[in-house]
Design a protein around this motif. Structure first.
Motif, PDB file in Angstrom:
ATOM      1  N   ARG A 212      36.652  53.812  25.639  1.00  0.00           N
ATOM      2  CA  ARG A 212      37.864  54.183  26.374  1.00  0.00           C
ATOM      3  C   ARG A 212      37.932  53.548  27.754  1.00  0.00           C
ATOM      4  O   ARG A 212      38.955  52.963  28.127  1.00  0.00           O
ATOM      5  N   GLN A 213      36.863  53.623  28.517  1.00  0.00           N
ATOM      6  CA  GLN A 213      36.919  53.127  29.890  1.00  0.00           C
ATOM      7  C   GLN A 213      36.773  51.612  29.969  1.00  0.00           C
ATOM      8  O   GLN A 213      37.508  50.944  30.710  1.00  0.00           O
ATOM      9  N   ILE A 214      35.859  51.036  29.195  1.00  0.00           N
ATOM     10  CA  ILE A 214      35.710  49.587  29.222  1.00  0.00           C
ATOM     11  C   ILE A 214      36.928  48.921  28.589  1.00  0.00           C
ATOM     12  O   ILE A 214      37.410  47.893  29.073  1.00  0.00           O
ATOM     13  N   ALA A 216      39.921  50.090  28.738  1.00  0.00           N
ATOM     14  CA  ALA A 216      40.976  50.177  29.747  1.00  0.00           C
ATOM     15  C   ALA A 216      40.814  49.093  30.807  1.00  0.00           C
ATOM     16  O   ALA A 216      41.807  48.531  31.310  1.00  0.00           O
ATOM     17  N   ALA A 217      39.582  48.776  31.166  1.00  0.00           N
ATOM     18  CA  ALA A 217      39.336  47.719  32.154  1.00  0.00           C
ATOM     19  C   ALA A 217      39.748  46.357  31.604  1.00  0.00           C
ATOM     20  O   ALA A 217      40.385  45.553  32.308  1.00  0.00           O
ATOM     21  N   THR A 219      41.926  45.823  29.263  1.00  0.00           N
ATOM     22  CA  THR A 219      43.387  45.835  29.173  1.00  0.00           C
ATOM     23  C   THR A 219      44.016  45.563  30.537  1.00  0.00           C
ATOM     24  O   THR A 219      44.995  44.813  30.649  1.00  0.00           O
ATOM     25  N   ALA A 220      43.475  46.142  31.583  1.00  0.00           N
ATOM     26  CA  ALA A 220      44.012  45.931  32.932  1.00  0.00           C
ATOM     27  C   ALA A 220      43.910  44.459  33.337  1.00  0.00           C
ATOM     28  O   ALA A 220      44.842  43.910  33.941  1.00  0.00           O
ATOM     29  N   LEU A 234      38.131  47.570  39.731  1.00  0.00           N
ATOM     30  CA  LEU A 234      38.115  47.792  38.282  1.00  0.00           C
ATOM     31  C   LEU A 234      37.450  49.123  37.952  1.00  0.00           C
ATOM     32  O   LEU A 234      37.936  49.885  37.108  1.00  0.00           O
ATOM     33  N   HIS A 237      39.733  51.873  38.800  1.00  0.00           N
ATOM     34  CA  HIS A 237      40.862  51.910  37.869  1.00  0.00           C
ATOM     35  C   HIS A 237      40.540  52.743  36.636  1.00  0.00           C
ATOM     36  O   HIS A 237      41.424  53.397  36.068  1.00  0.00           O
ATOM     37  N   VAL A 238      39.281  52.731  36.203  1.00  0.00           N
ATOM     38  CA  VAL A 238      38.908  53.455  34.983  1.00  0.00           C
ATOM     39  C   VAL A 238      38.101  54.718  35.280  1.00  0.00           C
ATOM     40  O   VAL A 238      37.558  55.352  34.369  1.00  0.00           O
ATOM     41  N   PHE A 245      29.877  51.341  36.072  1.00  0.00           N
ATOM     42  CA  PHE A 245      30.827  50.457  35.394  1.00  0.00           C
ATOM     43  C   PHE A 245      30.209  49.087  35.134  1.00  0.00           C
ATOM     44  O   PHE A 245      30.344  48.530  34.033  1.00  0.00           O
TER      45      PHE A 245
END
Length: 328
Positions: A212-214, A216-217, A219-220, A234, A237-238, A245
């Motif tokens: 989920r978090q990686i 999202a990174a 994707t950003a 980054l 952001h997540v 991270f």
């Protein structure tokens, strides 16, 4: 015939898989299939194709170069061979194989090779070729063999098989283009199924999207590659600490977040250099570089050429390919 993925609306959220496939511009070729009967065995030699095939009816054995175990395929199974490895399909691997190219001139039913009357095993295939300068983005994160065999996943793929069979058996105006679009849709679908079912612990950007978090990174970075991203921004952001991270991104993707960002920016830049008339300074600015010289340095380090050298080399290669095609 070459076809391109349709550009997504700018209102949609970034989708890294779609971004990569659009960059690779896969060209799908409906290659038909094999309807075999009796004892049979066909050898497919190594090539540069990304191959998908499905067992529509019956069953057979699959042996892939570099894969120790024989795979038993049955009706509804779907297989992807991303790396063009040599492989063999057979009713029994003890049967002496025939080179598929030696029998491909046999009478065809539509685009299907009917061997020894057929009826025992019907397999359909689609081939893809990519822009090989960028193909490693996708191929580098896929295993030698992807085997789709869960009941739910096979049900998902059944629609494509039925539509492909209809295109092959009932040729109509526009059928060639329809076949290519079906093949492309099938490719996206099977990669999505692989992503959902990726083995825990897999390394690479594709499997990392499931985190989920990686995810999202990543994707950003795809959504706004020109943003002045740092490891800190980054992470924020997540919703992670900078250190946590950095460690998790490296574990999941196999490279640092900033290395991934640079590589993605350079892939986007190379695409723009070949497919747009934008000046280098404009491309540099759109990808977050404050100066053209800083961008040129990063581009040459990543791609091996200066931006202008790369653009000229790619355009010359394309022109040579077109000339060779017209003269052949």
């Amino acid at each position: 015939m070459e076809s391109q993925f349709i550009s997504r609306s700018s209102k949609l959220a970034a989708d890294p898989l779609s971004d990569v496939l659009s960059l690779l511009n896969p060209r799908g070729y409906m290659s038909g299939g094999i309807d075999a009967g009796g004892d049979w065995s066909f050898q497919f030699e190594q090539d540069r194709s990304f191959r998908c095939f499905a067992i529509v009816s019956g069953q057979c054995c699959l042996s892939v170069e570099g894969v120790d175990d024989t795979v038993r395929l049955q009706e509804g199974d779907f297989v992807v061979l991303p790396h063009g490895r040599a492989f063999r399909l057979a009713s029994d691997l003890a049967v002496t194989p025939l080179d598929i190219m030696s029998v491909i001139t046999a009478p065809l039913n539509g685009n299907v090779l009917c061997w020894q009357g057929g009826g025992a095993c019907l397999a359909l295939s689609a081939l893809f070729t990519f822009n090989h300068d960028d193909a490693d983005i996708l191929l580098g994160v896929l295993p030698t063999l992807v085997h789709i065999r869960k009941d739910a996943d096979r049900a998902t793929m059944r629609w494509y098989l039925e539509r492909m069979m209809k295109v092959i058996r009932e040729p109509q105006p526009g059928g060639v283009l329809l076949g290519e679009y079906l093949a492309q849709m099938m490719l996206v679908e099977v990669l999505g199924l692989y992503l959902v079912d990726a083995v825990t612990g897999g390394v690479g950007w594709l499997s990392a999207l499931a985190d989920r978090q990686i995810g999202a990174a990543i994707t950003a970075m795809h959504e706004n590659p020109g943003n002045r991203w740092t490891l800190q921004t980054l992470a924020e952001h997540v919703g992670m600490s900078r250190s946590a991270f950095a460690v998790r991104f490296k574990e999941k993707v196999g490279t640092s977040a900033m290395e991934y960002l640079t590589r993605w920016r350079m892939r986007r830049a190379s695409h723009k250099l070949v497919n747009s008339s934008d000046p280098v300074s404009s491309i540099a600015s759109s990808l977050g570089y404050e100066s053209e010289s800083a961008f040129c340095f990063a581009f040459k380090r990543e791609m091996g050429y200066s931006p202008r050298q790369y653009g000229h080399a790619r355009m010359s290669a394309s022109a040579s390919l077109i000339n060779n095609s017209q003269s052949s």
